[in-house]
Design a protein around this motif. Structure first.
Motif, PDB file in Angstrom:
ATOM      1  N   GLU A  29      22.903   4.239  25.688  1.00  0.00           N
ATOM      2  CA  GLU A  29      23.488   4.211  26.907  1.00  0.00           C
ATOM      3  C   GLU A  29      23.170   2.754  27.553  1.00  0.00           C
ATOM      4  OE1 GLU A  29      22.696   7.487  28.881  1.00  0.00           O
ATOM      5  OE2 GLU A  29      23.519   9.054  27.295  1.00  0.00           O
ATOM      6  N   GLU A  30      22.062   2.115  26.854  1.00  0.00           N
ATOM      7  CA  GLU A  30      21.422   1.064  27.696  1.00  0.00           C
ATOM      8  C   GLU A  30      22.462  -0.082  27.892  1.00  0.00           C
ATOM      9  OE1 GLU A  30      18.136  -2.423  27.558  1.00  0.00           O
ATOM     10  OE2 GLU A  30      18.373  -0.989  26.014  1.00  0.00           O
ATOM     11  N   SER A  31      23.222  -0.349  27.091  1.00  0.00           N
ATOM     12  CA  SER A  31      24.421  -1.307  27.136  1.00  0.00           C
ATOM     13  C   SER A  31      25.573  -1.115  28.135  1.00  0.00           C
ATOM     14  CB  SER A  31      25.007  -1.648  25.720  1.00  0.00           C
ATOM     15  OG  SER A  31      25.791  -0.850  25.457  1.00  0.00           O
ATOM     16  N   GLY A  32      26.005   0.147  28.244  1.00  0.00           N
ATOM     17  CA  GLY A  32      26.850   0.745  28.939  1.00  0.00           C
ATOM     18  C   GLY A  32      26.137   0.658  30.634  1.00  0.00           C
ATOM     19  N   CYS A  33      25.038   1.065  30.509  1.00  0.00           N
ATOM     20  CA  CYS A  33      24.564   1.163  32.115  1.00  0.00           C
ATOM     21  C   CYS A  33      24.401  -0.410  32.592  1.00  0.00           C
ATOM     22  CB  CYS A  33      22.954   1.768  31.976  1.00  0.00           C
ATOM     23  SG  CYS A  33      23.252   3.754  31.816  1.00  0.00           S
ATOM     24  N   GLU A  64      27.908   3.111  20.994  1.00  0.00           N
ATOM     25  CA  GLU A  64      29.016   4.154  21.445  1.00  0.00           C
ATOM     26  C   GLU A  64      29.527   3.853  22.928  1.00  0.00           C
ATOM     27  OE1 GLU A  64      27.369   7.754  21.387  1.00  0.00           O
ATOM     28  OE2 GLU A  64      27.317   8.156  19.099  1.00  0.00           O
ATOM     29  N   SER A  65      28.811   3.000  23.834  1.00  0.00           N
ATOM     30  CA  SER A  65      29.280   2.793  25.186  1.00  0.00           C
ATOM     31  C   SER A  65      30.373   1.783  25.262  1.00  0.00           C
ATOM     32  CB  SER A  65      27.989   2.136  25.689  1.00  0.00           C
ATOM     33  OG  SER A  65      27.533   0.910  25.246  1.00  0.00           O
ATOM     34  N   GLY A  66      30.842   1.191  24.188  1.00  0.00           N
ATOM     35  CA  GLY A  66      31.820   0.077  24.355  1.00  0.00           C
ATOM     36  C   GLY A  66      33.230   0.667  24.655  1.00  0.00           C
ATOM     37  N   VAL A  67      33.708   1.725  24.272  1.00  0.00           N
ATOM     38  CA  VAL A  67      35.053   2.427  24.803  1.00  0.00           C
ATOM     39  C   VAL A  67      34.751   2.702  26.417  1.00  0.00           C
ATOM     40  CG1 VAL A  67      34.427   4.683  24.054  1.00  0.00           C
ATOM     41  CG2 VAL A  67      36.930   3.821  24.252  1.00  0.00           C
ATOM     42  N   LEU A  68      33.720   3.198  26.613  1.00  0.00           N
ATOM     43  CA  LEU A  68      33.524   3.542  28.001  1.00  0.00           C
ATOM     44  C   LEU A  68      33.744   2.412  29.028  1.00  0.00           C
ATOM     45  CD1 LEU A  68      30.535   6.241  27.651  1.00  0.00           C
ATOM     46  CD2 LEU A  68      33.325   6.760  27.932  1.00  0.00           C
ATOM     47  N   VAL A  69      32.865   1.273  28.554  1.00  0.00           N
ATOM     48  CA  VAL A  69      33.157   0.051  29.385  1.00  0.00           C
ATOM     49  C   VAL A  69      34.650  -0.476  29.355  1.00  0.00           C
ATOM     50  CG1 VAL A  69      32.350  -2.476  29.331  1.00  0.00           C
ATOM     51  CG2 VAL A  69      30.630  -0.671  28.806  1.00  0.00           C
ATOM     52  N   PRO A 106      38.310  -3.299   9.735  1.00  0.00           N
ATOM     53  CA  PRO A 106      38.958  -2.001  10.181  1.00  0.00           C
ATOM     54  C   PRO A 106      38.030  -0.904   9.770  1.00  0.00           C
ATOM     55  CG  PRO A 106      40.040  -2.968   7.992  1.00  0.00           C
ATOM     56  CD  PRO A 106      39.161  -4.163   8.837  1.00  0.00           C
ATOM     57  N   ALA A 107      37.166  -0.888   9.020  1.00  0.00           N
ATOM     58  CA  ALA A 107      36.235   0.180   8.895  1.00  0.00           C
ATOM     59  C   ALA A 107      35.472   0.327  10.107  1.00  0.00           C
ATOM     60  CB  ALA A 107      35.044  -0.299   7.580  1.00  0.00           C
ATOM     61  N   SER A 108      35.251  -0.733  10.960  1.00  0.00           N
ATOM     62  CA  SER A 108      34.361  -0.292  12.102  1.00  0.00           C
ATOM     63  C   SER A 108      35.166   0.454  13.296  1.00  0.00           C
ATOM     64  CB  SER A 108      34.100  -2.030  12.768  1.00  0.00           C
ATOM     65  OG  SER A 108      35.280  -2.268  13.305  1.00  0.00           O
ATOM     66  N   LEU A 109      36.383   0.655  13.074  1.00  0.00           N
ATOM     67  CA  LEU A 109      37.273   1.205  13.926  1.00  0.00           C
ATOM     68  C   LEU A 109      36.910   2.917  13.687  1.00  0.00           C
ATOM     69  CD1 LEU A 109      40.641  -0.261  13.764  1.00  0.00           C
ATOM     70  CD2 LEU A 109      39.077  -0.621  15.415  1.00  0.00           C
ATOM     71  N   LEU A 110      36.471   3.246  12.546  1.00  0.00           N
ATOM     72  CA  LEU A 110      36.048   4.630  12.347  1.00  0.00           C
ATOM     73  C   LEU A 110      34.509   5.028  12.734  1.00  0.00           C
ATOM     74  CD1 LEU A 110      37.419   4.917   8.746  1.00  0.00           C
ATOM     75  CD2 LEU A 110      38.685   5.398  10.856  1.00  0.00           C
ATOM     76  N   ARG A 111      33.688   4.121  13.246  1.00  0.00           N
ATOM     77  CA  ARG A 111      32.525   4.410  14.090  1.00  0.00           C
ATOM     78  C   ARG A 111      32.762   4.614  15.387  1.00  0.00           C
ATOM     79  NH1 ARG A 111      30.880   0.077  10.619  1.00  0.00           N
ATOM     80  NH2 ARG A 111      30.640  -1.085  12.244  1.00  0.00           N
ATOM     81  N   HIS A 112      31.883   5.624  15.968  1.00  0.00           N
ATOM     82  CA  HIS A 112      31.844   6.150  17.180  1.00  0.00           C
ATOM     83  C   HIS A 112      33.186   6.323  17.750  1.00  0.00           C
ATOM     84  CE1 HIS A 112      27.916   4.567  16.808  1.00  0.00           C
ATOM     85  NE2 HIS A 112      28.238   3.387  16.766  1.00  0.00           N
ATOM     86  N   GLN A 113      33.631   5.801  18.941  1.00  0.00           N
ATOM     87  CA  GLN A 113      35.260   5.579  19.398  1.00  0.00           C
ATOM     88  C   GLN A 113      35.824   4.454  19.235  1.00  0.00           C
ATOM     89  OE1 GLN A 113      34.308   7.858  23.112  1.00  0.00           O
ATOM     90  NE2 GLN A 113      34.644   9.774  22.149  1.00  0.00           N
ATOM     91  N   ASN A 114      35.355   3.599  18.447  1.00  0.00           N
ATOM     92  CA  ASN A 114      35.889   2.465  18.158  1.00  0.00           C
ATOM     93  C   ASN A 114      37.299   2.190  18.067  1.00  0.00           C
ATOM     94  OD1 ASN A 114      33.229   1.367  18.797  1.00  0.00           O
ATOM     95  ND2 ASN A 114      33.046   0.676  16.644  1.00  0.00           N
ATOM     96  N   ILE A 115      37.945   3.298  17.653  1.00  0.00           N
ATOM     97  CA  ILE A 115      39.516   3.108  17.524  1.00  0.00           C
ATOM     98  C   ILE A 115      40.263   2.835  18.641  1.00  0.00           C
ATOM     99  CG2 ILE A 115      39.610   5.717  17.904  1.00  0.00           C
ATOM    100  CD1 ILE A 115      41.357   3.788  14.882  1.00  0.00           C
ATOM    101  N   TYR A 116      39.604   3.132  19.909  1.00  0.00           N
ATOM    102  CA  TYR A 116      40.416   2.935  21.177  1.00  0.00           C
ATOM    103  C   TYR A 116      40.212   1.481  21.403  1.00  0.00           C
ATOM    104  CZ  TYR A 116      40.247   8.001  21.418  1.00  0.00           C
ATOM    105  OH  TYR A 116      40.497   9.276  21.270  1.00  0.00           O
TER     106      TYR A 116
END
Length: 617
Positions: A29-33, A64-69, A106-116
């Motif tokens: 969460e550090e990067s998102g914060c 995991e914080s990328g999509v929230l940002v 494209p494989a990276s899109l299947l990790r965390h919520q990177n699909i968004y």
């Protein structure tokens, strides 16, 4: 004792595991914060370097914080698209790199919520470039064109394609950034044409026509955030499909307006031209001129006019649009006049266009075009020799009628004495009364004759009386199952109305005539205008929508829907589609993201550097 020692060891082990999990969550969460804390910092001397540093590092992180940002950044870009702070700190470059990474890995899109991630990144690029050329220049400098092109090519799905073509359209609409997109002109034009022609089928077959459980979960999340069920998803899918088509046409308009040399690319595909005249955008995109906007630009070049004139479907669609209450009626008239004024295309279109334009010859104004009826008259009577019969067919009949109405009859009435004019007015009123009597007695054919005689007698200056006569005769034609004559007379009545199309009964009668011909879109436009007039006529009073009007609107909305022609797709296509879907790995689900709310099609303010074709309503 041994039991107590074992319990202590187990407790310590559990505590150690909990501490490690907490540390891991904090790291994730550090990067998102970092971003959210930085963006809230009131001191710009602290905020700006922190945000810039975050944008520099974000494309290379895998947390995991990328999509929230990105979700937060999307919201900022939508609500404050003219604020240059975040774009100047590297947001646009960051978005470009994120899209490029998603396409390359494209494989990276299947990790965390990177699909968004690619969707939000492309959306942010489009939102920041909608108004200001300065921000569009930043996007180009940040390398946005290449990754957006990858999405337009279909590297991912139609959802990402939609926001990519939107962003490219904005970049292509400025003088300063158009060259960056024009470097790929041939490919971009071909891609946009293909997307515009196939996107409705794509969205229908890949989303609407499949069961909710088979739909891409992240598509469902983006469309409705999982709220509202399948019906809401279907409505939003139709809206987004319409936007995908309209934004593709908008991108083509940018090229066609700025570079006439590419008109041959657009016009050499006759199939695309036939598709183009059926692209109307639907009710969900009423601010977009859709296909007719591109047709009008093409009609401004010699190559474009010849291509339009050579495609009967296009000319007929322009006539239908010109004789409708659609907001883009004036564009249809403009196109027909451009074709009629050209000595090369004039003989190719007169047989179709002349009867339509004659019905509009008494228009006073249309969308800031004053004396439009006189313009139509001059165009049709250009080099007309009323005794030669050079045109032939329906064009000859229509132009001779116009000559008699606008030239010969005006001369006669100008020389007519007041006494004779009064007598003719009285006789016309008598004929009208006889026509009404015949109509109510059930003798419709005789009523039609009486209304025609009244029209021949009624002075041209008696505008309101002539309007009613045309409208009454249109009703007779309806009862005699002659929809073409009903459309013609109703259109003439609406041309005499002030303002244009401002006569409710004529609108309803023309709507019925279009319904008889199976022309759902034109019938729908007239029905909606009719209902609006009914509601406006009794402002301040409670008035219910008439059942017959509601039934007509429901019927035509179903028939004119963007997916109406695709509902009968065959089982073979569905089986092939299912095989393809089964071969693709399923995407992550369960993300709670904000529902996408789009800005209006055209910005409501003047956009510096935009072409004049980007008209406001």
């Amino acid at each position: 004792m041994e039991n107590t020692t074992w319990k202590k060891k187990k407790l310590n082990k559990h505590k150690s595991k909990t501490v490690r999990m907490d540390e891991k969550e904090e790291e994730e969460e550090e990067s998102g914060c970092c971003f959210f804390c930085a963006i809230k910092e009131p001191d710009p001397r602290i905020r700006q370097p922190a945000v810039a540093s975050f944008f520099d590092e974000m494309p290379y992180r895998a947390d995991e914080s990328g999509v929230l940002v990105l979700s937060a950044l999307w919201n900022i870009a939508m609500t404050r698209p003219d604020d240059p702070e975040l774009p100047s700190l590297g947001a646009l470059r960051c978005m470009s790199l994120l899209i490029a990474k998603a396409v390359a890995e494209p494989a990276s899109l299947l990790r965390h919520q990177n699909i968004y991630v690619p969707y939000y990144a492309a959306h942010v690029l489009g939102s920041y470039t909608i108004h200001l050329a300065e921000l569009a220049e930043l996007a180009v400098d940040a390398g946005a064109v290449s990754p957006l092109l990858d999405l337009l090519r279909g590297s991912l799905t139609w959802v990402e394609q939609r926001v990519a073509v939107r962003a490219l359209g904005h970049l292509a609409s400025y003088d300063s950034t158009f060259p960056a997109v024009a470097q790929h002109a041939e490919e971009v034009v071909a891609l946009a044409m293909r997307v515009a022609s196939t996107c409705l089928d794509t969205v229908y077959t890949e989303f609407v026509a499949v069961t909710p459980s088979e739909r891409e979960q992240y598509h469902r999340d983006l469309l409705t955030r999982g709220l509202g069920g399948a019906d809401m998803e279907d409505r939003r899918a139709e809206e987004w499909a319409s936007q995908l088509q309209c934004w593709s046409l908008y991108l083509l308009c940018c090229f066609a307006y700025r570079d006439k040399s590419i008109h041959h690319l657009l016009c050499r595909d006759v199939g695309f031209l036939k598709d183009l005249c059926r692209m109307w955008g639907g009710l969900v995109n009423s601010d977009s001129p859709a296909g007719v906007g591109l047709v009008r630009i093409l009609c401004r070049s010699e190559a474009g006019r010849e291509a339009m004139a050579g495609c009967r479907e296009v000319v007929e669609s322009l006539c239908n649009l010109s004789r409708s209450s659609d907001d883009w009626q004036y564009m249809g008239v403009d196109c027909l006049l451009l074709l009629v004024d050209d000595h090369t295309t004039r003989p190719m279109v007169m047989d179709i266009a002349a009867p339509c334009l004659v019905d509009l010859a008494e228009l006073q104004s249309l969308r800031a075009r004053e004396r439009i009826g006189d313009t139509i008259t001059k165009a049709l009577l250009l080099d007309f020799d009323h005794g030669a019969g050079a045109l032939g067919g329906e064009a000859e009949t229509a132009v001779k009628f116009l000559w008699e109405l606008k030239v010969e009859r005006k001369r006669r009435e100008h020389r007519m004495s007041n006494k004779e004019a009064t007598e003719r007015t009285a006789l016309a009123a008598l004929k009208k009364r006889h026509g009404n009597e015949k109509f109510w007695s059930g003798n419709v054919e005789e009523a039609t004759i009486r209304y025609t005689e009244a029209l021949e007698l009624c002075p041209l200056k008696m505008r309101k009386e002539r309007l009613v006569l045309y409208s009454n005769r249109a009703q007779c034609h309806l009862l005699m199952q002659d929809p073409d004559a009903a459309i013609s007379d109703a259109t003439r009545a609406l041309a005499l109305a002030r303002p244009a199309n401002g006569h409710a009964k004529s609108l309803w009668r023309r709507s019925q005539a279009y319904d008889m011909k199976g022309m759902a879109k034109e019938s729908l436009m007239d029905s909606i205008m009719f209902v609006n007039m009914l509601m406006d006529s009794d402002k301040g009073k409670e008035r219910k929508l008439p059942y017959y009007a509601a039934r007509m609107i429901n019927k035509q909305m179903t028939a004119a829907g963007l997916f109406a022609g695709l509902a009968s797709w065959d089982k073979t296509r569905k089986e092939d589609h299912d095989k393809k879907k089964n071969a693709v790995a399923s995407s992550p689900s369960g993300c709670s993201l904000p529902t996408i709310e789009e800005e209006p099609w055209f910005c409501r303010r003047e956009c510096k550097g935009k072409g004049e074709w980007r008209e406001r309503r």
